[in-house]
Motif scaffolding. Structure first.
Motif, PDB file in Angstrom:
ATOM      1  N   LEU A 179      -3.760  25.472 -37.481  1.00 51.38           N
ATOM      2  CA  LEU A 179      -2.976  26.138 -36.813  1.00 51.38           C
ATOM      3  C   LEU A 179      -2.706  27.475 -37.056  1.00 51.38           C
ATOM      4  O   LEU A 179      -2.923  28.742 -36.554  1.00 51.38           O
ATOM      5  CB  LEU A 179      -1.735  25.722 -36.422  1.00 51.38           C
ATOM      6  CG  LEU A 179      -0.744  26.338 -35.230  1.00 51.38           C
ATOM      7  CD1 LEU A 179      -1.623  26.587 -33.953  1.00 51.38           C
ATOM      8  CD2 LEU A 179       0.191  25.670 -34.842  1.00 51.38           C
ATOM      9  N   GLU A 180      -2.488  27.635 -38.471  1.00 50.66           N
ATOM     10  CA  GLU A 180      -2.165  29.069 -38.930  1.00 50.66           C
ATOM     11  C   GLU A 180      -3.668  29.917 -39.314  1.00 50.66           C
ATOM     12  O   GLU A 180      -3.589  30.980 -38.873  1.00 50.66           O
ATOM     13  CB  GLU A 180      -1.903  28.768 -40.535  1.00 50.66           C
ATOM     14  CG  GLU A 180      -0.153  28.535 -40.704  1.00 50.66           C
ATOM     15  CD  GLU A 180       0.196  28.349 -42.091  1.00 50.66           C
ATOM     16  OE1 GLU A 180      -0.123  29.188 -42.822  1.00 50.66           O
ATOM     17  OE2 GLU A 180       0.902  27.340 -42.388  1.00 50.66           O
ATOM     18  N   LEU A 181      -4.614  29.072 -39.456  1.00 54.73           N
ATOM     19  CA  LEU A 181      -5.923  29.671 -39.674  1.00 54.73           C
ATOM     20  C   LEU A 181      -6.378  30.323 -38.087  1.00 54.73           C
ATOM     21  O   LEU A 181      -6.573  31.311 -37.818  1.00 54.73           O
ATOM     22  CB  LEU A 181      -7.020  28.985 -39.843  1.00 54.73           C
ATOM     23  CG  LEU A 181      -7.021  28.561 -41.392  1.00 54.73           C
ATOM     24  CD1 LEU A 181      -8.099  27.506 -41.756  1.00 54.73           C
ATOM     25  CD2 LEU A 181      -7.428  29.624 -42.070  1.00 54.73           C
ATOM     26  N   ILE A 182      -6.025  29.530 -37.056  1.00 59.41           N
ATOM     27  CA  ILE A 182      -6.364  30.214 -35.842  1.00 59.41           C
ATOM     28  C   ILE A 182      -5.439  30.996 -35.415  1.00 59.41           C
ATOM     29  O   ILE A 182      -5.881  32.206 -34.795  1.00 59.41           O
ATOM     30  CB  ILE A 182      -6.312  28.850 -34.752  1.00 59.41           C
ATOM     31  CG1 ILE A 182      -7.233  27.775 -34.734  1.00 59.41           C
ATOM     32  CG2 ILE A 182      -6.168  29.365 -33.310  1.00 59.41           C
ATOM     33  CD1 ILE A 182      -7.300  26.748 -34.219  1.00 59.41           C
ATOM     34  N   GLU A 183      -4.289  31.241 -35.611  1.00 56.49           N
ATOM     35  CA  GLU A 183      -3.326  32.220 -35.381  1.00 56.49           C
ATOM     36  C   GLU A 183      -3.623  33.378 -36.100  1.00 56.49           C
ATOM     37  O   GLU A 183      -3.382  34.569 -35.537  1.00 56.49           O
ATOM     38  CB  GLU A 183      -1.799  31.688 -35.620  1.00 56.49           C
ATOM     39  CG  GLU A 183      -1.302  30.871 -34.546  1.00 56.49           C
ATOM     40  CD  GLU A 183       0.166  30.237 -34.851  1.00 56.49           C
ATOM     41  OE1 GLU A 183       0.616  30.515 -35.918  1.00 56.49           O
ATOM     42  OE2 GLU A 183       0.881  29.796 -33.957  1.00 56.49           O
ATOM     43  N   SER A 184      -4.345  33.355 -37.313  1.00 61.73           N
ATOM     44  CA  SER A 184      -4.769  34.314 -37.974  1.00 61.73           C
ATOM     45  C   SER A 184      -6.145  35.167 -37.487  1.00 61.73           C
ATOM     46  O   SER A 184      -6.559  36.019 -38.156  1.00 61.73           O
ATOM     47  CB  SER A 184      -4.891  34.175 -39.436  1.00 61.73           C
ATOM     48  OG  SER A 184      -3.835  33.663 -39.991  1.00 61.73           O
ATOM     49  N   GLY A 185      -6.533  34.427 -36.370  1.00 61.62           N
ATOM     50  CA  GLY A 185      -7.771  35.079 -35.848  1.00 61.62           C
ATOM     51  C   GLY A 185      -9.146  34.478 -36.191  1.00 61.62           C
ATOM     52  O   GLY A 185     -10.001  34.760 -35.813  1.00 61.62           O
ATOM     53  N   VAL A 186      -9.033  33.159 -36.794  1.00 58.83           N
ATOM     54  CA  VAL A 186     -10.429  32.425 -37.008  1.00 58.83           C
ATOM     55  C   VAL A 186     -10.713  31.878 -35.696  1.00 58.83           C
ATOM     56  O   VAL A 186      -9.859  31.094 -35.046  1.00 58.83           O
ATOM     57  CB  VAL A 186     -10.164  31.363 -38.109  1.00 58.83           C
ATOM     58  CG1 VAL A 186     -11.298  30.368 -38.343  1.00 58.83           C
ATOM     59  CG2 VAL A 186      -9.645  31.988 -39.447  1.00 58.83           C
ATOM     60  N   ASN A 187     -11.804  31.687 -35.507  1.00 57.73           N
ATOM     61  CA  ASN A 187     -12.475  31.090 -34.332  1.00 57.73           C
ATOM     62  C   ASN A 187     -12.293  29.758 -34.469  1.00 57.73           C
ATOM     63  O   ASN A 187     -12.961  29.014 -35.164  1.00 57.73           O
ATOM     64  CB  ASN A 187     -14.075  31.518 -34.279  1.00 57.73           C
ATOM     65  CG  ASN A 187     -14.718  31.097 -32.840  1.00 57.73           C
ATOM     66  OD1 ASN A 187     -14.735  29.881 -32.770  1.00 57.73           O
ATOM     67  ND2 ASN A 187     -15.387  31.748 -32.333  1.00 57.73           N
ATOM     68  N   PRO A 188     -11.608  29.066 -33.277  1.00 53.56           N
ATOM     69  CA  PRO A 188     -11.552  27.582 -33.291  1.00 53.56           C
ATOM     70  C   PRO A 188     -12.640  26.825 -33.420  1.00 53.56           C
ATOM     71  O   PRO A 188     -12.642  25.900 -33.682  1.00 53.56           O
ATOM     72  CB  PRO A 188     -10.653  27.646 -31.906  1.00 53.56           C
ATOM     73  CG  PRO A 188     -10.037  28.665 -31.625  1.00 53.56           C
ATOM     74  CD  PRO A 188     -10.991  29.973 -32.144  1.00 53.56           C
ATOM     75  N   GLU A 189     -13.762  27.306 -32.402  1.00 50.18           N
ATOM     76  CA  GLU A 189     -15.007  26.609 -32.418  1.00 50.18           C
ATOM     77  C   GLU A 189     -15.593  26.627 -33.687  1.00 50.18           C
ATOM     78  O   GLU A 189     -16.200  25.459 -34.213  1.00 50.18           O
ATOM     79  CB  GLU A 189     -16.040  27.077 -31.228  1.00 50.18           C
ATOM     80  CG  GLU A 189     -15.431  26.546 -29.995  1.00 50.18           C
ATOM     81  CD  GLU A 189     -16.205  27.289 -28.826  1.00 50.18           C
ATOM     82  OE1 GLU A 189     -17.542  27.951 -29.185  1.00 50.18           O
ATOM     83  OE2 GLU A 189     -15.597  27.311 -27.741  1.00 50.18           O
ATOM     84  N   ALA A 190     -15.603  27.558 -34.328  1.00 47.51           N
ATOM     85  CA  ALA A 190     -16.258  27.562 -35.912  1.00 47.51           C
ATOM     86  C   ALA A 190     -15.486  26.894 -36.817  1.00 47.51           C
ATOM     87  O   ALA A 190     -16.008  26.122 -37.695  1.00 47.51           O
ATOM     88  CB  ALA A 190     -16.199  29.146 -36.384  1.00 47.51           C
ATOM     89  N   LEU A 191     -13.777  26.595 -36.626  1.00 46.32           N
ATOM     90  CA  LEU A 191     -13.221  26.039 -37.433  1.00 46.32           C
ATOM     91  C   LEU A 191     -13.544  24.509 -37.270  1.00 46.32           C
ATOM     92  O   LEU A 191     -13.619  23.704 -38.153  1.00 46.32           O
ATOM     93  CB  LEU A 191     -11.695  26.231 -37.223  1.00 46.32           C
ATOM     94  CG  LEU A 191     -10.764  25.888 -38.117  1.00 46.32           C
ATOM     95  CD1 LEU A 191     -10.942  26.200 -39.580  1.00 46.32           C
ATOM     96  CD2 LEU A 191      -9.218  26.292 -37.774  1.00 46.32           C
TER      97      LEU A 191
END
Length: 64
Positions: free
Chosen positions: A34-46
């Motif tokens: 969640l922290e990574l997604i909130e930091s702008g990481v693409n959820p699909e790539a994650l």
């Protein structure tokens, strides 16, 4: 910006959904994702990275 309680509540809900979907993700992992997604990481790539790491872990586990 959400407070600590809001974040904890969000993680609790995500963990419940994760458990229902049998993802195998624990609260700590969900929190990090969640922290990574909130930091702008693409959820699909994650998601692709998580899947690949699981495949690698399974391969290593079979090799032992």
């Amino acid at each position: 910006m959400p407070g600590a309680r809001d974040m904890r509540d969000s993680i609790d809900v995500l963990h419940e959904i994760s458990t229902i979907l049998d993802t195998g993700l624990d609260r700590k992992t969900l929190s990090l994702l969640l922290e990574l997604i909130e930091s702008g990481v693409n959820p699909e790539a994650l998601a692709a990275v998580v899947k690949e790491l699981r495949r690698e872990a399974a391969t290593l586990s079979r090799q032992r």
